[in-house]
Enzyme design. Structure first.
Site, PDB file in Angstrom:
ATOM      1  N   ARG A  41       0.856  -1.188   0.000  1.00 43.24           N
ATOM      2  CA  ARG A  41       0.000   0.000   0.000  1.00 43.24           C
ATOM      3  C   ARG A  41       0.892   1.238   0.000  1.00 43.24           C
ATOM      4  O   ARG A  41       1.644   1.463   0.944  1.00 43.24           O
ATOM      5  CB  ARG A  41      -0.898  -0.011   1.241  1.00 43.24           C
ATOM      6  CG  ARG A  41      -1.697   1.258   1.379  1.00 43.24           C
ATOM      7  CD  ARG A  41      -2.592   1.298   2.612  1.00 43.24           C
ATOM      8  NE  ARG A  41      -3.159   2.640   2.663  1.00 43.24           N
ATOM      9  CZ  ARG A  41      -3.228   3.408   3.742  1.00 43.24           C
ATOM     10  NH1 ARG A  41      -2.788   2.964   4.906  1.00 43.24           N
ATOM     11  NH2 ARG A  41      -3.732   4.604   3.668  1.00 43.24           N
ATOM     12  N   HIS A 100      -3.095  10.849   0.807  1.00 38.44           N
ATOM     13  CA  HIS A 100      -2.485  10.651   2.120  1.00 38.44           C
ATOM     14  C   HIS A 100      -1.843  11.985   2.534  1.00 38.44           C
ATOM     15  O   HIS A 100      -0.642  12.069   2.757  1.00 38.44           O
ATOM     16  CB  HIS A 100      -1.478   9.503   2.088  1.00 38.44           C
ATOM     17  CG  HIS A 100      -1.186   8.886   3.431  1.00 38.44           C
ATOM     18  ND1 HIS A 100      -1.312   7.538   3.675  1.00 38.44           N
ATOM     19  CD2 HIS A 100      -0.774   9.430   4.603  1.00 38.44           C
ATOM     20  CE1 HIS A 100      -0.976   7.280   4.936  1.00 38.44           C
ATOM     21  NE2 HIS A 100      -0.640   8.419   5.519  1.00 38.44           N
ATOM     22  N   GLU A 126      -7.403   8.470   6.431  1.00 34.49           N
ATOM     23  CA  GLU A 126      -7.708   9.147   7.696  1.00 34.49           C
ATOM     24  C   GLU A 126      -8.245  10.565   7.506  1.00 34.49           C
ATOM     25  O   GLU A 126      -7.636  11.548   7.958  1.00 34.49           O
ATOM     26  CB  GLU A 126      -6.473   9.145   8.600  1.00 34.49           C
ATOM     27  CG  GLU A 126      -5.944   7.754   8.878  1.00 34.49           C
ATOM     28  CD  GLU A 126      -4.856   7.708   9.955  1.00 34.49           C
ATOM     29  OE1 GLU A 126      -4.363   8.762  10.349  1.00 34.49           O
ATOM     30  OE2 GLU A 126      -4.520   6.591  10.397  1.00 34.49           O
ATOM     31  N   ASN A 134      -7.221   1.688  10.126  1.00 30.62           N
ATOM     32  CA  ASN A 134      -5.903   2.014  10.676  1.00 30.62           C
ATOM     33  C   ASN A 134      -6.046   1.989  12.187  1.00 30.62           C
ATOM     34  O   ASN A 134      -6.804   2.774  12.753  1.00 30.62           O
ATOM     35  CB  ASN A 134      -5.451   3.422  10.247  1.00 30.62           C
ATOM     36  CG  ASN A 134      -5.193   3.519   8.752  1.00 30.62           C
ATOM     37  OD1 ASN A 134      -5.332   2.545   8.018  1.00 30.62           O
ATOM     38  ND2 ASN A 134      -4.807   4.694   8.306  1.00 30.62           N
ATOM     39  N   TYR A 180      -4.201   2.106  15.935  1.00 29.22           N
ATOM     40  CA  TYR A 180      -3.040   2.342  16.795  1.00 29.22           C
ATOM     41  C   TYR A 180      -3.393   2.387  18.275  1.00 29.22           C
ATOM     42  O   TYR A 180      -2.657   1.867  19.100  1.00 29.22           O
ATOM     43  CB  TYR A 180      -2.343   3.654  16.420  1.00 29.22           C
ATOM     44  CG  TYR A 180      -1.713   3.585  15.047  1.00 29.22           C
ATOM     45  CD1 TYR A 180      -0.476   2.979  14.861  1.00 29.22           C
ATOM     46  CD2 TYR A 180      -2.374   4.089  13.933  1.00 29.22           C
ATOM     47  CE1 TYR A 180       0.098   2.890  13.603  1.00 29.22           C
ATOM     48  CE2 TYR A 180      -1.808   4.001  12.671  1.00 29.22           C
ATOM     49  CZ  TYR A 180      -0.581   3.405  12.508  1.00 29.22           C
ATOM     50  OH  TYR A 180      -0.018   3.296  11.273  1.00 29.22           O
ATOM     51  N   GLU A 202      -3.437  -0.130   8.248  1.00 27.52           N
ATOM     52  CA  GLU A 202      -2.255   0.298   9.013  1.00 27.52           C
ATOM     53  C   GLU A 202      -2.338  -0.253  10.416  1.00 27.52           C
ATOM     54  O   GLU A 202      -3.384  -0.180  11.066  1.00 27.52           O
ATOM     55  CB  GLU A 202      -2.153   1.831   9.147  1.00 27.52           C
ATOM     56  CG  GLU A 202      -1.705   2.545   7.918  1.00 27.52           C
ATOM     57  CD  GLU A 202      -1.566   4.059   8.131  1.00 27.52           C
ATOM     58  OE1 GLU A 202      -1.280   4.503   9.263  1.00 27.52           O
ATOM     59  OE2 GLU A 202      -1.770   4.788   7.152  1.00 27.52           O
TER      60      GLU A 202
HETATM   61  C1  FCB Z   1      -1.224   7.284  10.748  1.00 23.49           C
HETATM   62  C2  FCB Z   1      -0.847   7.817   9.389  1.00 23.49           C
HETATM   63  C3  FCB Z   1       0.490   7.332   8.899  1.00 23.49           C
HETATM   64  C4  FCB Z   1       1.510   7.250  10.012  1.00 23.49           C
HETATM   65  C5  FCB Z   1       0.953   6.500  11.195  1.00 23.49           C
HETATM   66  C6  FCB Z   1       1.921   6.337  12.338  1.00 23.49           C
HETATM   67  O1  FCB Z   1      -2.114   8.163  11.367  1.00 23.49           O
HETATM   68  O2  FCB Z   1      -1.812   7.455   8.439  1.00 23.49           O
HETATM   69  O3  FCB Z   1       0.903   8.172   7.857  1.00 23.49           O
HETATM   70  O4  FCB Z   1       1.933   8.521  10.354  1.00 23.49           O
HETATM   71  O5  FCB Z   1      -0.197   7.155  11.668  1.00 23.49           O
END
Ligand code: FCB
Length: 446
Positions: free
Chosen positions: A75, A119, A164, A290, A292, A350
């Site tokens: 990607r 992006h 995002e 995505n 985290y 992600e």
């Molecule tokens: C996300 C982004 C990516 C990267 C990660 C850590 O929010 O999409 O570009 O910065 O975080």
């Protein structure tokens, strides 16, 4: 971990974070070029993406590394100002052909190209015309989508419209952390609206130019938990979920904004024709997730506009970003998405972590924390899969240590180390781990 043999294993990057070559072959200026070069410096150590990983010149080497890793998909994102230096109108043949060559190189290596259209590197020329606050941004994005997908639509197998959009809208226009650096909630909601409409306008263009490809969008989604079972904290969690998640999910899957949030944010929505958001609900082949962090929140009556506060988890293990490591949040999130929105398919577009890795020794970087992080999140993915969530693939963030936005090069997310001076690539132990995961998963075939 018994992943199905059809499960797609990939890695992700984005154009501004890795390409460099910002003034080459007629590329136009992007909002991130401008942001990095505007004083006072807003990026750690004054870093910029001017050279980044120099991927623009090293993409063949990078594709070879991907092949050695056994990656099945990659990607990447397309830099809009490389393709249309002024944002609309004149097409740069050199810019388009960079992506043409990248896609061919990937296909030769047996790797499926997944392209993200946006992006975050908006052409500065469009920012000068109001950027995402200008209703014309919807047509600008459709035009750009048409130009690039007419060229690559026969070979790119996965298309992601936005990465995002919440970050673009709210970090860019309300928290002033990204370009254009505004602190105006009315503007942020308007930007979000245009991003959603732009997505809706791009989907039929992609269907026409890439009829065999899968089309989706990548959202940053955070499961939200109340700090206690007090009703006030539960209501706060519901508001945070509305702000972060439902503000985009509801338009995409139901064609409406969430009523409770419209009521809450109404004074900041004066110029928006809310019903027009039904145009964002073009059917998608997949939702890109995505993941985290999770959020834990409590009610705080004086904190406008959402009347809540984040509650730090003192005991929790964190990454170098200070982000709590919470794999279970991913399982919860995936189960919830299936229940509330029933997407046809989900790709984890992600997931990954920054750690303060030691320097390379004997040709490898030892990053046991990243290996543990990946293993835990793959198990969390598998837990959702085994409960019927249609997760079709996983893209680790990131292939390379790269330009982590306002953190510059200080925060390293790669499974491949990039030397900050020579830019030589050295796979980390986590890359070897990931390679083994892919091999083991293919071995399940029979
Ligand atoms: C996300 C982004 C990516 C990267 C990660 C850590 O929010 O999409 O570009 O910065 O975080």
């Amino acid at each position: 971990m018994p992943f199905p043999s059809t499960f797609l294993w990939g890695a992700a990057t984005s154009s501004y974070q890795i390409e460099g070559a910002v003034r080459e072959d007629g590329r136009g200026e992007s909002v991130w070029d401008r942001f990095c070069h505007t004083l006072p410096p807003r990026i750690a150590r004054g870093d910029t993406g001017d050279t980044a990983c120099d991927h623009y010149h090293r993409f063949r080497e990078d594709v070879a590394l991907m092949r050695d890793l056994g990656l099945q998909a990659y990607r990447f994102s397309i830099a809009w100002p490389r393709v249309l230096p002024e944002g609309t109108g004149r097409v740069s043949a050199a810019g388009v052909s960079f992506y043409d060559h990248l896609v061919d190189e990937l296909l030769r290596a047996g790797i499926k190209p997944f392209a993200t259209l946006y992006h975050w590197d908006l052409p500065q020329a469009l920012q000068d015309r109001g950027g995402w606050l200008n209703p014309a941004s919807v047509e600008w994005f459709a035009e750009y989508t048409d130009v690039i997908s007419r060229r690559l639509g026969d070979r790119v197998q996965g298309w992601i419209t936005h990465n995002e959009p919440w970050i673009v809208a709210f970090v860019g226009h309300f928290y002033a952390g990204h370009p254009p650096g505004l602190a105006d909630l009315t503007a942020a909601c308007q930007a979000a609206h245009h991003l959603l409409l732009a997505h809706g306008a791009a989907v039929p263009v992609l269907r026409r130019n890439a009829p065999l490809a899968e089309v989706g969008i990548a959202l940053n989604l955070n499961p939200v938990y109340p700090a206690s079972d007090r009703p006030a904290d539960q209501a706060a969690a519901c508001r945070q979920d509305g702000f972060l998640n439902r503000w985009f999910l509801d338009p995409l899957f139901r064609g409406t904004y969430p009523d409770d949030m419209v009521a809450l944010l109404q004074e900041w929505l004066p110029r928006i024709d809310l019903a027009a958001v039904r145009a964002a609900a073009a059917p998608l082949d997949f939702l890109g997730v995505n993941y985290y962090i999770r959020n834990v929140v409590e009610h705080a009556g004086d904190e406008l506009p959402l009347r809540l506060r984040h509650v730090p988890q003192a005991e929790a293990e964190t990454t170098a970003m200070g982000w709590e490591i919470c794999p279970k949040g991913l399982t919860d999130l995936l189960l919830r998405l299936k229940q509330d929105y029933a997407p046809k398919a989900i790709y984890i577009t992600e997931n990954g972590a920054a750690f303060d890795d030691p320097p390379p020794r004997d040709g490898v970087v030892e990053d046991p924390q990243r290996v543990a992080y990946l293993r835990a999140h793959l198990m969390a993915t598998e837990a959702a899969l085994s409960q019927g969530v249609p997760v079709k693939g996983y893209f680790v963030w990131s292939l390379l240590d790269n330009f982590e936005w306002t953190h510059g090069y200080e925060k390293r997310f790669g499974i491949i180390h990039v030397d900050p001076v020579t830019r030589a690539r050295i796979p980390k132990r986590s890359a070897q781990y990931y390679r083994q995961v892919i091999i083991n998963s293919a071995a399940h075939e029979g």
